[in-house]
Write an enzyme that holds these catalytic residues in place. Sequence first.
Site, mmCIF file in Angstrom:
data_model
loop_
_atom_site.group_PDB
_atom_site.id
_atom_site.type_symbol
_atom_site.label_atom_id
_atom_site.label_comp_id
_atom_site.label_asym_id
_atom_site.label_seq_id
_atom_site.Cartn_x
_atom_site.Cartn_y
_atom_site.Cartn_z
ATOM 1 C CG ASN A 1 -2.124 -0.907 0.825
ATOM 2 O OD1 ASN A 1 -2.910 -0.889 -0.002
ATOM 3 N ND2 ASN A 1 -2.137 -2.025 1.722
ATOM 4 C CG HIS B 1 24.073 2.684 4.268
ATOM 5 N ND1 HIS B 1 24.385 2.968 3.006
ATOM 6 C CD2 HIS B 1 22.673 3.170 4.282
ATOM 7 C CE1 HIS B 1 23.374 3.553 2.057
ATOM 8 N NE2 HIS B 1 22.226 3.480 2.968
ATOM 9 C CB THR C 1 15.992 -6.088 14.630
ATOM 10 O OG1 THR C 1 15.415 -6.368 16.267
ATOM 11 C CG2 THR C 1 15.654 -4.490 14.647
ATOM 12 C CE LYS C 2 17.373 -10.139 19.062
ATOM 13 N NZ LYS C 2 18.362 -9.349 18.460
#
Length: 171
Positions: free
Chosen positions: A72, A102, A153-154
């Site tokens: 969306n 990065h 993040t996991k």
Amino acid sequence: MNTILRSVIIKKYLEGKGAKIGNNFIVGKNCLFRIQEGSSITIGDNVIIGDFVMLNVRNEASLIIGECSHINFGSRISCFRCINIGKNCLIASYNNILDHDHVFDLINPPSTSKYEMEKIILGNGVWLGTKVHIGKGVTIGDFSVIGANAVVTKNVPASSVYGGVPAKRIR
């Protein structure tokens, strides 16, 4: 330009880049497609890409979007290695799905050419609420829900509800 014409033109453009696009592919207004040569894109039947969505697929990267998935308004998918979105996924507005970071260290300035990359997998039937960020290396199991504004993040197991920063199991 009407939606059907826009969708046909973008489908032809992507196929010209080697993509495999299913039937009933719908693309909203003002989308940005950055597709490098040598990338691999597969989009299933009945996929809808909303307005102002950005798809960035680098050289030698692989993007798969399963059938009947919806991405969306204002979402960004940036694929430097591999992003696999399963079937029947709902990705709400303003999501970020990035399979890279990065490279930064204290000796060198932040780099725009060095990245750490890991595959992202969204299982079938995953629902991402508004403004979710999915980081590199994350797998979200089938039929899981990620609450609005979460930073994942996991890995998330199947049939779970996660939310928060960083995302934690709610139930």
